[in-house]
Write a protein that holds these residues in place. Structure first.
Motif, PDB file in Angstrom:
ATOM      1  N   GLU A   1     -12.319 174.169   8.703  1.00 54.79           N
ATOM      2  CA  GLU A   1     -12.354 175.109   7.577  1.00 54.79           C
ATOM      3  C   GLU A   1     -12.882 174.424   6.321  1.00 54.79           C
TER       4      GLU A   1
ATOM      5  N   LEU B   1      -7.343 176.179  -0.492  1.00 51.46           N
ATOM      6  CA  LEU B   1      -7.021 176.163   0.929  1.00 51.46           C
ATOM      7  C   LEU B   1      -5.688 175.448   1.167  1.00 51.46           C
TER       8      LEU B   1
ATOM      9  N   LEU C   1      -7.320 171.212   9.764  1.00 50.37           N
ATOM     10  CA  LEU C   1      -7.971 171.964   8.685  1.00 50.37           C
ATOM     11  C   LEU C   1      -9.430 171.556   8.471  1.00 50.37           C
TER      12      LEU C   1
ATOM     13  N   GLN D   1      -2.177 179.179   9.804  1.00 51.87           N
ATOM     14  CA  GLN D   1      -2.810 180.485   9.626  1.00 51.87           C
ATOM     15  C   GLN D   1      -1.802 181.529   9.181  1.00 51.87           C
TER      16      GLN D   1
ATOM     17  N   GLU E   1     -16.595 174.302   6.530  1.00 49.36           N
ATOM     18  CA  GLU E   1     -17.197 175.596   6.210  1.00 49.36           C
ATOM     19  C   GLU E   1     -17.279 175.791   4.693  1.00 49.36           C
TER      20      GLU E   1
END
Length: 599
Positions: free
Chosen positions: A391, A414, A388, A562, A394
């Motif tokens: 992500e 998340l 993870l 996902q 980001e």
């Protein structure tokens, strides 16, 4: 007076002076004559004359008034020693005080190969403090008459023909216990007060390689009736009054040996004292004063039992009275882990008669296998967090670091979307931590490792000084333990691979490298058996992680994470953590909204 008379007298004086000079007794003859006169005097008072092998002490100067006082016939004498021994103990008794002068625990040696002597010498005292006619009499200062039989010895000090103090010691074959009966016959109405005090003082001698570690594990222990055993502090001089109840026993404990006294009837109250000694060859000085009731209407007898022996858990347990709790198994819950899990497994492996290095290896393997489900969950959770991380980077780039509250909220969203518990990697490790810490107490107090060798380690109960500096280095000491170095290197390697799995960055990445260096200084003087266990635990963890890595597919985990994002909220199984996570996010949103409104 005429010249002839004067000359005759002068010649007579010369002859007399010469005869005194040439025919006077030698120094040895003078001592023999003095000894004979003194012996004749002592025999009249009931004190046994010394045998040629007896140790002769200097003749004390005795006040004539003291000779007329209580036990006047016993305040001077000749020190004599007697022996009692069996397969386990060799006891030396002294008629001075009627006490055990020295205790040798047979079958065991010090680190230097000498016999284990728990205490020895006149600095050790044992006796009763008695108030007789307003004068305090300590029986440690009296000379007793010794009578020896098979397996027992009697020490008697006479107050009068039918009034006396008698100590009867009994040593049974193949036993670590010494029975003691203290008889005060006919002394009622002579001894004042309704209590008497038992005094015992002993200087415990060095037995182990590290006197510092031996001092850290040495302390006086005691047990109140219906309570758990306790002990005085180990780091400094302490004196403590024991007033919380009757005292079932007390003990002068060293790291691997103990001298304990267990009365038939519990002591009324007392005090214990410990002093840390700096003299070479000596560890600590212990002192005890215990109060016992005294009946003025009849003769008194006090039954007691000494225990002189090892601090082996099973051996102490055989003595009863929870003496085994002197073996420090750690704090709660560590002591329960050690006593009811680790120790039984260790005893089971020991029953096969294997080398203790092999036993530690098998014990470590069994523990790692039992903990493998937790290790697997921890590895899986850390792998998810690592996957993870792109992500999360980001999100961090998008939100920025100026608003940590918002950043944390986005991270939590998340985690919720993909169904990841960020603490999942820590919790299994925390569950294993008590076992890791339990061994920190288990090995330094495990008598079975004493004197046992493995590979280059001569004694698993102490450090292996593979390199001796000859001087002290701060935090390290005067040596370097090879097993501790290997343990440190393996921990650094383990930290490196653990960072690769978890994807740790920043400060967290480097903190893991600092701790092993600190532990190098801390554990360098700890038993090589303990460092050997930690080394094995690291190596087995490497093997576990390698096997788990072959079983875990990062791409499969990524697909699963996902897919979790696309599932409707109602299809996701809500865990307790998820529920708490939602509550936390809701509170954070309300707090942020309130702060925005206030602005």
């Amino acid at each position: 007076m005429d010249r002839n008379t004067f000359t005759g007298l002068f010649l007579i004086m010369i002859v007399l002076a010469g005869s005194f000079y040439f025919f006077k007794p030698s120094e040895a003859e003078m001592k023999s004559i003095q000894e004979k006169h003194r012996t004749d005097s002592l025999e009249k008072t009931g004190v046994v004359a010394p045998t040629p092998a007896a140790t002769i002490a200097p003749i004390p100067v005795v006040d004539s008034a003291a000779l007329k006082g209580p036990f006047g016939g016993n305040i001077s004498g000749t020190v004599q020693t007697s022996l009692l021994e069996n397969e386990k103990l060799k006891l030396t008794f002294s008629n001075k005080g009627g006490k055990i002068l020295s205790v040798q625990v047979k079958g065991h040696n010090t680190y230097n190969g000498k016999p284990v002597i728990l205490f020895d010498g006149d600095q050790n005292k044992f006796g009763l403090n008695l108030n007789i006619g307003g004068k305090m009499v300590n029986t440690n200062d009296l000379y007793f008459t010794a009578t020896q039989n098979a397996g027992s010895i009697s020490m008697r000090a006479n107050y009068a023909a039918d009034k006396y103090i008698e100590y009867v010691y009994d040593l049974k074959p193949n036993s670590s216990q010494v029975g003691l009966n203290m008889n005060l016959n006919g002394l009622n109405q002579i001894i004042q007060n309704n209590t008497i005090t038992l005094n015992w003082e002993a200087t415990l001698l060095e037995q182990e390689k590290s006197s510092k570690k031996e001092q850290e594990h040495a302390a006086p222990y005691y047990k109140y009736v219906d309570k758990n055993p306790d002990h005085l502090g180990v780091a400094k001089d302490v004196k403590e009054d024991l007033k919380e109840g009757k005292i079932q026993w007390f003990s002068f404990k060293q790291q691997f040996f103990s001298a304990a006294l267990i009365p038939k009837d519990a002591f009324e109250k007392g005090d214990l004292e410990v002093k840390v000694l700096t003299e070479p060859g000596k560890i600590k000085w212990y002192g005890a004063n215990m109060s016992m009731p005294f009946n003025q209407l009849a003769s008194q007898s006090y039954g007691m039992t000494f225990y002189f022996g090892t601090n082996k858990f099973d051996t102490l347990k055989e003595q009863g009275f929870e003496l085994e709790k002197q073996v420090d198994m750690g704090y709660w819950p560590l002591k329960y882990i050690n006593r009811f899990i680790v120790l039984p497994v260790f005893k089971f492996l020991e029953s096969f008669g294997w080398n203790y290095g092999l036993i530690i290896l098998l014990l470590t393997i069994m523990l790692k296998v039992a903990m493998s489900p937790l290790t697997y969950k921890s590895y899986l959770s850390m792998a998810k967090m690592r996957i993870l991380k792109p992500e999360m980077d980001e999100i961090k780039a998008k939100v920025g670091e100026d608003n940590p509250t918002l950043l944390q909220q986005e991270y939590l969203k998340l985690y919720k979307q993909v169904g990841v518990n960020p603490l999942g990697g820590c919790l299994p490790m925390l569950l294993q931590l008590p076992f890791v810490m339990a061994f920190f107490f288990f090995f330094p107090n495990l008598f079975e490792l004493r004197g046992e060798s493995f590979l280059w380690m001569k004694d698993l109960s102490t450090y292996d000084d593979f390199i001796k500096f000859g001087f002290n280095i701060p935090l390290i000491g005067d040596h370097l333990s090879l097993m501790c170095v290997l343990m440190t290197i393996s921990t650094l390697i383990y930290t490196y691979f653990n960072n690769q799995i978890s994807g740790a960055t920043g400060q967290m990445k480097y903190i893991g490298y600092i701790m092993p260096i600190i532990f190098l200084g801390v554990l360098n003087s700890y038993p090589s058996g303990l460092n050997y266990y930690y080394f094995l635990a690291n190596m087995l963890t490497f093997a576990q992680q390698f096997l788990i890595k072959t079983m875990v597919d990062d791409e499969k985990i990524h697909r699963t994470l996902q897919e979790n994002k696309t599932k409707p909220a109602e299809e996701k199984k809500k865990s307790r953590f998820s529920a708490k996570l939602e509550d936390y996010m809701r509170q954070q949103q309300q707090t942020a909204a309130q702060q925005k409104k206030n602005k």
